[in-house]
Design a protein around this motif. Sequence first.
Motif, PDB file in Angstrom:
ATOM      1  N   GLU A   1      41.994 -33.485  37.885  1.00  0.00           N
ATOM      2  CA  GLU A   1      40.863 -33.871  38.734  1.00  0.00           C
ATOM      3  C   GLU A   1      41.055 -33.432  40.186  1.00  0.00           C
ATOM      4  O   GLU A   1      40.301 -33.833  41.064  1.00  0.00           O
ATOM      5  N   GLY A   2      42.067 -32.602  40.439  1.00  0.00           N
ATOM      6  CA  GLY A   2      42.254 -32.036  41.764  1.00  0.00           C
ATOM      7  C   GLY A   2      43.196 -32.794  42.682  1.00  0.00           C
ATOM      8  O   GLY A   2      43.344 -32.435  43.853  1.00  0.00           O
ATOM      9  N   VAL A   3      43.854 -33.819  42.176  1.00  0.00           N
ATOM     10  CA  VAL A   3      44.804 -34.579  42.975  1.00  0.00           C
ATOM     11  C   VAL A   3      46.126 -33.817  43.016  1.00  0.00           C
ATOM     12  O   VAL A   3      46.621 -33.364  41.975  1.00  0.00           O
ATOM     13  N   HIS A   4      46.683 -33.650  44.219  1.00  0.00           N
ATOM     14  CA  HIS A   4      47.970 -32.958  44.341  1.00  0.00           C
ATOM     15  C   HIS A   4      49.084 -34.000  44.283  1.00  0.00           C
ATOM     16  O   HIS A   4      49.211 -34.837  45.169  1.00  0.00           O
ATOM     17  N   ILE A   5      49.879 -33.946  43.229  1.00  0.00           N
ATOM     18  CA  ILE A   5      50.984 -34.889  43.052  1.00  0.00           C
ATOM     19  C   ILE A   5      52.286 -34.154  43.331  1.00  0.00           C
ATOM     20  O   ILE A   5      52.616 -33.184  42.654  1.00  0.00           O
ATOM     21  N   MET A   6      52.985 -34.608  44.355  1.00  0.00           N
ATOM     22  CA  MET A   6      54.219 -33.972  44.799  1.00  0.00           C
ATOM     23  C   MET A   6      55.380 -34.469  43.931  1.00  0.00           C
ATOM     24  O   MET A   6      56.175 -35.293  44.344  1.00  0.00           O
ATOM     25  N   LEU A   7      55.455 -33.935  42.735  1.00  0.00           N
ATOM     26  CA  LEU A   7      56.462 -34.347  41.767  1.00  0.00           C
ATOM     27  C   LEU A   7      56.820 -33.150  40.916  1.00  0.00           C
ATOM     28  O   LEU A   7      55.936 -32.491  40.374  1.00  0.00           O
ATOM     29  N   GLY A   8      58.092 -32.851  40.818  1.00  0.00           N
ATOM     30  CA  GLY A   8      58.530 -31.736  39.988  1.00  0.00           C
ATOM     31  C   GLY A   8      59.437 -30.802  40.754  1.00  0.00           C
ATOM     32  O   GLY A   8      59.851 -31.100  41.875  1.00  0.00           O
ATOM     33  N   PRO A   9      59.749 -29.650  40.175  1.00  0.00           N
ATOM     34  CA  PRO A   9      60.642 -28.687  40.835  1.00  0.00           C
ATOM     35  C   PRO A   9      60.122 -28.320  42.224  1.00  0.00           C
ATOM     36  O   PRO A   9      58.942 -28.029  42.401  1.00  0.00           O
ATOM     37  N   GLY A  10      60.993 -28.384  43.200  1.00  0.00           N
ATOM     38  CA  GLY A  10      60.613 -28.061  44.575  1.00  0.00           C
ATOM     39  C   GLY A  10      59.878 -29.181  45.279  1.00  0.00           C
ATOM     40  O   GLY A  10      59.514 -29.049  46.442  1.00  0.00           O
ATOM     41  N   GLU A  11      59.630 -30.254  44.583  1.00  0.00           N
ATOM     42  CA  GLU A  11      58.939 -31.413  45.157  1.00  0.00           C
ATOM     43  C   GLU A  11      59.890 -32.604  45.106  1.00  0.00           C
ATOM     44  O   GLU A  11      61.067 -32.468  44.851  1.00  0.00           O
ATOM     45  N   TRP A  12      59.364 -33.783  45.298  1.00  0.00           N
ATOM     46  CA  TRP A  12      60.125 -35.022  45.219  1.00  0.00           C
ATOM     47  C   TRP A  12      60.500 -35.284  43.772  1.00  0.00           C
ATOM     48  O   TRP A  12      59.698 -35.068  42.868  1.00  0.00           O
ATOM     49  N   GLN A  13      61.708 -35.767  43.540  1.00  0.00           N
ATOM     50  CA  GLN A  13      62.199 -36.026  42.191  1.00  0.00           C
ATOM     51  C   GLN A  13      62.326 -37.528  41.944  1.00  0.00           C
ATOM     52  O   GLN A  13      62.640 -38.282  42.868  1.00  0.00           O
ATOM     53  N   PRO A  14      62.108 -37.971  40.720  1.00  0.00           N
ATOM     54  CA  PRO A  14      62.361 -39.376  40.387  1.00  0.00           C
ATOM     55  C   PRO A  14      63.843 -39.712  40.613  1.00  0.00           C
ATOM     56  O   PRO A  14      64.702 -38.844  40.491  1.00  0.00           O
ATOM     57  N   HIS A  15      64.086 -40.958  40.940  1.00  0.00           N
ATOM     58  CA  HIS A  15      65.458 -41.406  41.188  1.00  0.00           C
ATOM     59  C   HIS A  15      66.041 -42.069  39.937  1.00  0.00           C
ATOM     60  O   HIS A  15      65.299 -42.537  39.085  1.00  0.00           O
ATOM     61  N   PRO A  16      67.363 -42.110  39.843  1.00  0.00           N
ATOM     62  CA  PRO A  16      67.980 -42.796  38.700  1.00  0.00           C
ATOM     63  C   PRO A  16      67.587 -44.282  38.687  1.00  0.00           C
ATOM     64  O   PRO A  16      67.441 -44.887  39.756  1.00  0.00           O
ATOM     65  N   PRO A  17      67.420 -44.870  37.520  1.00  0.00           N
ATOM     66  CA  PRO A  17      67.086 -46.289  37.453  1.00  0.00           C
ATOM     67  C   PRO A  17      68.104 -47.134  38.229  1.00  0.00           C
ATOM     68  O   PRO A  17      69.297 -46.842  38.226  1.00  0.00           O
ATOM     69  N   GLY A  18      67.591 -48.138  38.918  1.00  0.00           N
ATOM     70  CA  GLY A  18      68.446 -49.044  39.666  1.00  0.00           C
ATOM     71  C   GLY A  18      68.858 -48.556  41.041  1.00  0.00           C
ATOM     72  O   GLY A  18      69.640 -49.210  41.721  1.00  0.00           O
ATOM     73  N   THR A  19      68.345 -47.382  41.466  1.00  0.00           N
ATOM     74  CA  THR A  19      68.742 -46.835  42.766  1.00  0.00           C
ATOM     75  C   THR A  19      67.581 -46.758  43.748  1.00  0.00           C
ATOM     76  O   THR A  19      67.721 -46.163  44.812  1.00  0.00           O
ATOM     77  N   GLY A  20      66.453 -47.361  43.406  1.00  0.00           N
ATOM     78  CA  GLY A  20      65.270 -47.264  44.268  1.00  0.00           C
ATOM     79  C   GLY A  20      65.508 -47.758  45.679  1.00  0.00           C
ATOM     80  O   GLY A  20      65.116 -47.104  46.648  1.00  0.00           O
ATOM     81  N   SER A  21      66.168 -48.909  45.825  1.00  0.00           N
ATOM     82  CA  SER A  21      66.376 -49.445  47.172  1.00  0.00           C
ATOM     83  C   SER A  21      67.282 -48.531  47.994  1.00  0.00           C
ATOM     84  O   SER A  21      67.109 -48.411  49.203  1.00  0.00           O
ATOM     85  N   GLU A  22      68.210 -47.844  47.340  1.00  0.00           N
ATOM     86  CA  GLU A  22      69.074 -46.889  48.041  1.00  0.00           C
ATOM     87  C   GLU A  22      68.287 -45.658  48.475  1.00  0.00           C
ATOM     88  O   GLU A  22      68.567 -45.067  49.519  1.00  0.00           O
TER      89      GLU A  22
END
Length: 145
Positions: A100-121
């Motif tokens: 639908e045209g939304v740019h999601i900054m996720l993936g190679p060269g973008e922001w990466q998900p963090h390991p579980p339990g490390t969000g606050s860090e």
Amino acid sequence: MPFLDLDELASLTGAPVRHSHRPPDNQRSGPRPKADALIVAPATYNTINKWANGIADTYALDILAEAIGNDIPIVVLPFVNASLASRAPFRRSVDQLRAEGVHIMLGPGEWQPHPPGTGSERLSQFPWSRALAHVEEATWPHVKS
């Protein structure tokens, strides 16, 4: 809202900051100014999934649903852990929003998900400025320079 200075934001935009629906018996004070672009950050697993599936049970999701229909450029910077990001419902939601045209900054060269339990860090490393830079660098005709 805890990370926003609402008074400063109102001063910068010249409009009051709305964060909830107005009561039904309260008249609209006038049209809200049309946004040049929207940044959704940090975008959680729930926010992305609800939004992609048309669930507008909060004021923010209502605004986001309308923004797509009003052709307002949207940049999303997710903040999810790798376990949630790997789930099929999340991947489908990301694909639906991108379609639908939304740019999601996720993936190679973008922001990466963090390991579980490390969000606050990782929160202190959250790249707020990358989403703003993307909006400022975009060639969307709507966005003022």
